[in-house]
Scaffold this motif. Sequence first.
Motif, mmCIF file in Angstrom:
data_model
loop_
_atom_site.group_PDB
_atom_site.id
_atom_site.type_symbol
_atom_site.label_atom_id
_atom_site.label_comp_id
_atom_site.label_asym_id
_atom_site.label_seq_id
_atom_site.Cartn_x
_atom_site.Cartn_y
_atom_site.Cartn_z
ATOM 1 N N SER A 7 0.812 -1.187 -0.006
ATOM 2 C CA SER A 7 -0.086 0.156 -0.093
ATOM 3 C C SER A 7 0.866 1.176 0.064
ATOM 4 C CB SER A 7 -1.025 -0.107 1.181
ATOM 5 O OG SER A 7 -0.238 0.012 2.440
ATOM 6 N N GLY A 8 0.396 2.445 -0.412
ATOM 7 C CA GLY A 8 1.100 3.583 -0.268
ATOM 8 C C GLY A 8 1.290 4.162 -1.534
ATOM 9 N N GLY A 9 1.199 3.531 -2.586
ATOM 10 C CA GLY A 9 1.659 3.988 -3.844
ATOM 11 C C GLY A 9 0.834 5.205 -4.264
ATOM 12 N N GLY A 10 1.013 5.923 -5.475
ATOM 13 C CA GLY A 10 0.293 6.993 -5.778
ATOM 14 C C GLY A 10 0.964 7.971 -6.770
ATOM 15 N N LEU A 11 0.347 8.974 -7.088
ATOM 16 C CA LEU A 11 0.930 9.958 -7.819
ATOM 17 C C LEU A 11 1.631 11.320 -7.111
ATOM 18 C CD1 LEU A 11 1.374 11.354 -10.878
ATOM 19 C CD2 LEU A 11 -1.052 12.181 -10.376
ATOM 20 N N VAL A 12 2.681 11.714 -7.374
ATOM 21 C CA VAL A 12 3.372 12.672 -6.749
ATOM 22 C C VAL A 12 4.352 13.548 -7.458
ATOM 23 C CG1 VAL A 12 5.252 11.434 -6.114
ATOM 24 C CG2 VAL A 12 4.690 13.221 -4.575
ATOM 25 N N GLN A 13 4.426 14.694 -7.266
ATOM 26 C CA GLN A 13 5.321 15.578 -8.261
ATOM 27 C C GLN A 13 6.822 15.348 -7.866
ATOM 28 O OE1 GLN A 13 4.018 19.569 -7.486
ATOM 29 N NE2 GLN A 13 2.729 19.596 -9.254
ATOM 30 N N ALA A 14 7.660 15.602 -8.816
ATOM 31 C CA ALA A 14 9.215 15.649 -8.671
ATOM 32 C C ALA A 14 9.450 16.324 -7.488
ATOM 33 C CB ALA A 14 9.753 16.003 -9.685
ATOM 34 N N GLY A 15 10.383 15.798 -6.580
ATOM 35 C CA GLY A 15 10.697 16.298 -5.230
ATOM 36 C C GLY A 15 9.971 15.865 -3.944
ATOM 37 N N GLY A 16 8.856 15.317 -4.303
ATOM 38 C CA GLY A 16 7.997 14.838 -3.300
ATOM 39 C C GLY A 16 8.322 13.670 -2.620
ATOM 40 N N SER A 17 7.470 13.075 -1.957
ATOM 41 C CA SER A 17 7.830 11.879 -0.967
ATOM 42 C C SER A 17 6.599 11.041 -1.029
ATOM 43 C CB SER A 17 8.102 12.274 0.323
ATOM 44 O OG SER A 17 9.051 12.980 0.524
ATOM 45 N N LEU A 18 6.810 9.613 -0.909
ATOM 46 C CA LEU A 18 5.633 8.494 -0.685
ATOM 47 C C LEU A 18 6.123 7.520 0.437
ATOM 48 C CD1 LEU A 18 4.355 7.886 -4.157
ATOM 49 C CD2 LEU A 18 3.166 8.977 -2.330
ATOM 50 N N ARG A 19 5.489 6.916 1.175
ATOM 51 C CA ARG A 19 5.685 5.742 1.909
ATOM 52 C C ARG A 19 5.062 4.418 1.623
ATOM 53 N NH1 ARG A 19 4.642 4.476 8.136
ATOM 54 N NH2 ARG A 19 6.553 3.547 8.646
ATOM 55 N N LEU A 20 5.690 3.665 1.384
ATOM 56 C CA LEU A 20 5.105 2.202 0.848
ATOM 57 C C LEU A 20 5.182 1.342 1.957
ATOM 58 C CD1 LEU A 20 6.809 1.570 -2.501
ATOM 59 C CD2 LEU A 20 4.639 2.974 -2.187
ATOM 60 N N SER A 21 4.051 0.547 2.218
ATOM 61 C CA SER A 21 4.274 -0.475 3.262
ATOM 62 C C SER A 21 3.806 -1.746 2.501
ATOM 63 C CB SER A 21 2.863 -0.229 4.232
ATOM 64 O OG SER A 21 3.195 1.002 4.802
ATOM 65 N N CYS A 22 4.401 -3.043 3.193
ATOM 66 C CA CYS A 22 4.227 -4.199 2.779
ATOM 67 C C CYS A 22 3.681 -5.178 3.847
ATOM 68 C CB CYS A 22 5.401 -4.583 2.013
ATOM 69 S SG CYS A 22 5.256 -6.585 1.761
ATOM 70 N N ALA A 23 2.693 -5.609 4.011
ATOM 71 C CA ALA A 23 2.297 -6.294 5.321
ATOM 72 C C ALA A 23 2.148 -7.730 4.828
ATOM 73 C CB ALA A 23 0.854 -5.632 5.856
ATOM 74 N N CYS A 24 2.922 -8.506 5.542
ATOM 75 C CA CYS A 24 2.826 -10.141 5.192
ATOM 76 C C CYS A 24 1.811 -10.801 6.502
ATOM 77 C CB CYS A 24 4.255 -10.694 5.608
ATOM 78 S SG CYS A 24 5.608 -9.859 4.623
ATOM 79 N N SER A 25 1.209 -11.548 5.992
ATOM 80 C CA SER A 25 0.327 -12.303 6.643
ATOM 81 C C SER A 25 0.112 -13.803 6.606
ATOM 82 C CB SER A 25 -1.177 -11.655 6.646
ATOM 83 O OG SER A 25 -1.748 -11.850 5.427
ATOM 84 N N GLY A 26 -0.340 -14.718 7.309
ATOM 85 C CA GLY A 26 -0.464 -15.986 7.127
ATOM 86 C C GLY A 26 0.521 -16.818 8.070
ATOM 87 N N SER A 27 0.805 -18.132 7.597
ATOM 88 C CA SER A 27 1.176 -18.906 8.443
ATOM 89 C C SER A 27 3.121 -18.912 8.660
ATOM 90 C CB SER A 27 1.071 -20.360 8.078
ATOM 91 O OG SER A 27 -0.187 -20.675 8.299
ATOM 92 N N ILE A 28 3.120 -17.806 8.798
ATOM 93 C CA ILE A 28 4.732 -17.301 8.872
ATOM 94 C C ILE A 28 5.330 -17.573 10.022
ATOM 95 C CG2 ILE A 28 6.303 -15.434 8.395
ATOM 96 C CD1 ILE A 28 4.081 -13.891 7.008
#
Length: 120
Positions: A7-28
């Motif tokens: 999650s966390g993707g999107g459209l941003v202008q050059a010079g901007g910031s984004l934060r992506l997340s990756c959640a793992c679930s299941g029999s880990i």
Amino acid sequence: QVQLVESGGGLVQAGGSLRLSCACSGSIFMIFSMGWYRQAPGKQRELVAGIFRDGGTNYADSVKGRFTISRDNAKNTMYLQMNSLKPEDTAVYYCNSDLLVGLTSRRNYWGQGTQVTVSS
């Protein structure tokens, strides 16, 4: 069954910031390493950043000093803080994990990908 959800993707202008997340679930039972990869149109998928269970990290030269990878072992979640974004960072970003399912099955999983678009 193991799932990786970005999650966390999107459209941003050059010079901007984004934060992506990756959640793992299941029999880990344990996660050995996690990583972010990206694939731009017409290009091969490439490693952006990786993080190991002991906290060690590695980065592609193109993102060093701009991106920071981190993980929360208790939540089985990984993050990618992306600053000073450039149009050439535009790609689908994928989460990857090398983990132990149950006690004996070491497997590699991919998320479904999240689009990051940087406008100039």
